[in-house]
Write a protein that holds these residues in place. Structure first.
Motif, PDB file in Angstrom:
ATOM      1  N   LEU A  41      32.290   0.620  52.313  1.00 44.45           N
ATOM      2  CA  LEU A  41      33.032   0.376  51.090  1.00 44.45           C
ATOM      3  C   LEU A  41      33.143  -1.111  50.807  1.00 44.45           C
ATOM      4  N   LEU A  42      33.359  -1.878  51.881  1.00 46.66           N
ATOM      5  CA  LEU A  42      33.463  -3.327  51.728  1.00 46.66           C
ATOM      6  C   LEU A  42      32.135  -3.914  51.231  1.00 46.66           C
ATOM      7  N   ILE A  43      31.015  -3.428  51.793  1.00 47.91           N
ATOM      8  CA  ILE A  43      29.690  -3.913  51.380  1.00 47.91           C
ATOM      9  C   ILE A  43      29.441  -3.569  49.909  1.00 47.91           C
ATOM     10  N   LEU A  44      29.822  -2.354  49.534  1.00 48.77           N
ATOM     11  CA  LEU A  44      29.627  -1.940  48.144  1.00 48.77           C
ATOM     12  C   LEU A  44      30.414  -2.805  47.182  1.00 48.77           C
ATOM     13  N   VAL A  45      31.646  -3.136  47.557  1.00 50.80           N
ATOM     14  CA  VAL A  45      32.477  -4.004  46.710  1.00 50.80           C
ATOM     15  C   VAL A  45      31.843  -5.372  46.564  1.00 50.80           C
ATOM     16  N   ILE A  46      31.339  -5.903  47.687  1.00 47.14           N
ATOM     17  CA  ILE A  46      30.711  -7.227  47.643  1.00 47.14           C
ATOM     18  C   ILE A  46      29.477  -7.209  46.736  1.00 47.14           C
ATOM     19  N   VAL A  47      28.652  -6.168  46.841  1.00 42.81           N
ATOM     20  CA  VAL A  47      27.429  -6.069  46.022  1.00 42.81           C
ATOM     21  C   VAL A  47      27.778  -5.998  44.549  1.00 42.81           C
ATOM     22  N   LEU A  48      28.763  -5.210  44.207  1.00 39.34           N
ATOM     23  CA  LEU A  48      29.174  -5.072  42.818  1.00 39.34           C
ATOM     24  C   LEU A  48      29.679  -6.386  42.259  1.00 39.34           C
ATOM     25  N   ASN A  58      41.117  10.235  69.258  1.00 43.72           N
ATOM     26  CA  ASN A  58      39.930  10.749  68.557  1.00 43.72           C
ATOM     27  C   ASN A  58      39.018   9.565  68.220  1.00 43.72           C
ATOM     28  N   ILE A  59      38.130   9.253  69.160  1.00 40.90           N
ATOM     29  CA  ILE A  59      37.246   8.095  69.016  1.00 40.90           C
ATOM     30  C   ILE A  59      36.272   8.297  67.865  1.00 40.90           C
ATOM     31  N   GLY A  60      35.755   9.518  67.684  1.00 46.11           N
ATOM     32  CA  GLY A  60      34.792   9.789  66.614  1.00 46.11           C
ATOM     33  C   GLY A  60      35.399   9.581  65.234  1.00 46.11           C
ATOM     34  N   MET A  61      36.657  10.051  65.107  1.00 44.11           N
ATOM     35  CA  MET A  61      37.319   9.881  63.812  1.00 44.11           C
ATOM     36  C   MET A  61      37.538   8.407  63.502  1.00 44.11           C
ATOM     37  N   ILE A  62      37.970   7.671  64.517  1.00 44.33           N
ATOM     38  CA  ILE A  62      38.206   6.235  64.318  1.00 44.33           C
ATOM     39  C   ILE A  62      36.915   5.529  63.938  1.00 44.33           C
ATOM     40  N   ALA A  63      35.822   5.873  64.622  1.00 40.84           N
ATOM     41  CA  ALA A  63      34.522   5.235  64.323  1.00 40.84           C
ATOM     42  C   ALA A  63      34.076   5.557  62.894  1.00 40.84           C
ATOM     43  N   GLY A  64      34.293   6.816  62.466  1.00 40.97           N
ATOM     44  CA  GLY A  64      33.901   7.201  61.102  1.00 40.97           C
ATOM     45  C   GLY A  64      34.678   6.424  60.053  1.00 40.97           C
ATOM     46  N   VAL A  65      35.992   6.262  60.312  1.00 35.23           N
ATOM     47  CA  VAL A  65      36.818   5.506  59.358  1.00 35.23           C
ATOM     48  C   VAL A  65      36.351   4.069  59.270  1.00 35.23           C
ATOM     49  N   VAL A  66      36.047   3.480  60.447  1.00 33.39           N
ATOM     50  CA  VAL A  66      35.586   2.082  60.466  1.00 33.39           C
ATOM     51  C   VAL A  66      34.283   1.934  59.681  1.00 33.39           C
ATOM     52  N   VAL A  67      33.329   2.871  59.890  1.00 34.32           N
ATOM     53  CA  VAL A  67      32.031   2.801  59.187  1.00 34.32           C
ATOM     54  C   VAL A  67      32.231   2.941  57.682  1.00 34.32           C
ATOM     55  N   CYS A  68      33.109   3.879  57.275  1.00 32.40           N
ATOM     56  CA  CYS A  68      33.366   4.072  55.853  1.00 32.40           C
ATOM     57  C   CYS A  68      33.968   2.834  55.220  1.00 32.40           C
ATOM     58  N   LEU A  69      34.909   2.242  55.957  1.00 28.23           N
ATOM     59  CA  LEU A  69      35.525   1.015  55.444  1.00 28.23           C
ATOM     60  C   LEU A  69      34.503  -0.098  55.315  1.00 28.23           C
TER      61      LEU A  69
END
Length: 319
Positions: free
Chosen positions: A280-287, A266-277
């Motif tokens: 989330l990483l960017i949000l943590v860095i900004v905070l 499931n390539i779409g699911m994998i891509a979605g998980v990667v984008v979410c991660l």
């Protein structure tokens, strides 16, 4: 010498048959031939010689006779007379099982017959002969060892295939000594010193299974042949196990009609998980950056506010 035979009659009493020679027993095979020798005194060569068969009542029915002729033939019976040796021979060809029984060589002397020799003939069935069994697999080479009597040393040697020698397809023959003779997949070699000949069959198949006969005498007399039962079984080859690539397995699965989307990645699911991660990483860095900058901003603002108050105070003082 005179031989007196005692046999049982129909009423159980003995019946005496007086013959000049001792009785003989001969064995032959169905479909073959047999030769019977009858000795007589040379001084009586002018008498008529007969060959007859006894029935159950011990009456002897004449089959063939000779008087002056050296050779006489009558149906399946032939008679050859050798007056110099004082012997005549009778040959019966194309034997049947019904030919088994008792026979007599007789001579007609002064209008009466006298028995020269009584013969007990046994006719065997070819199926009753115990064969030499050989078992091979397809692709093998077969070796057949065939012995023969000393008297057949100069005879033709041959191999044939069939149920019996009289319904037998000849495969190869030789009249050579110590020399290989080739014919297709067959090779034959005669060794007269050993009184044996050898036949080789190359690359046998299941079609080569059957009954074979080694021969050194076309008349197929008793004990002058070898019967061989050859069995050729299919050779089973076990395939080697090998690792099949995943791409090839998926390809073969699609060729065999299997659902190629049954367990696809499931390539779409994998891509979605990667984008979410990533988000989330960017949000943590900004905070974290905001937390580090917030105290400095408050100090700066407080300092800036004090400076402004001082300016106002100064300004009011001047006024």
């Amino acid at each position: 010498s005179v031989s007196l035979l005692s046999v049982s009659g129909n009423k159980g009493g003995p019946v005496n048959i007086t013959c000049d020679n001792t009785p003989e027993s001969q064995t032959a095979h169905h479909g073959g031939s047999v030769t019977i020798s009858c000795k007589y005194p040379r001084a009586e060569e002018s008498y008529i010689r007969h060959f007859c068969r006894e029935d159950e009542n011990f009456h002897c029915t004449n089959l063939i006779s000779t008087y002056t002729s050296n050779y006489t033939k009558k149906g399946r019976f032939s008679l050859t007379d050798n007056k110099q040796q004082g012997v005549y021979t009778v040959t019966i060809s194309t034997l049947t099982l019904e030919d088994a029984g008792r026979y007599q060589c007789t001579m007609e002397r002064s209008n009466s017959r006298s028995c020269l020799t009584q013969i007990h003939l046994q006719v065997l069935n070819w199926d009753d002969i115990t064969p030499m069994a050989k078992t091979y697999h397809t692709g093998d080479s077969v070796n057949m060892d065939c012995h023969y009597p000393d008297t057949h040393e100069n005879n033709e040697k041959f191999l044939c295939k069939g149920k019996n020698p009289f319904n037998c397809e000849e495969l190869i023959h030789t009249i050579e000594n110590e020399r290989h003779v080739d014919k297709g997949r067959f090779v034959i070699r005669d060794n007269r010193r050993l009184k044996r000949f050898f036949v080789y069959i190359k690359n046998v198949s299941t079609a080569d299974s059957g009954t074979y006969w080694c021969g050194s005498d076309r008349t197929w007399q008793h004990d002058k042949y070898i019967k061989i039962d050859l069995s050729v079984a299919q050779r089973h080859i076990i395939p080697k196990r090998s690792v099949i690539p995943a791409s090839k397995t998926m390809s073969e699965s699609s060729m065999t009609g299997e659902d190629k989307t049954a367990n696809p990645p499931n390539i779409g699911m994998i891509a979605g998980v990667v984008v979410c991660l990533a988000l989330l990483l960017i949000l943590v860095i900004v905070l974290r950056l905001c937390r580090h900058r917030l105290p400095r901003t408050q100090v700066c603002c407080a300092a800036w506010g004090s400076s402004e108050d001082r300016t106002n105070v100064n300004h009011n003082t001047e006024v």
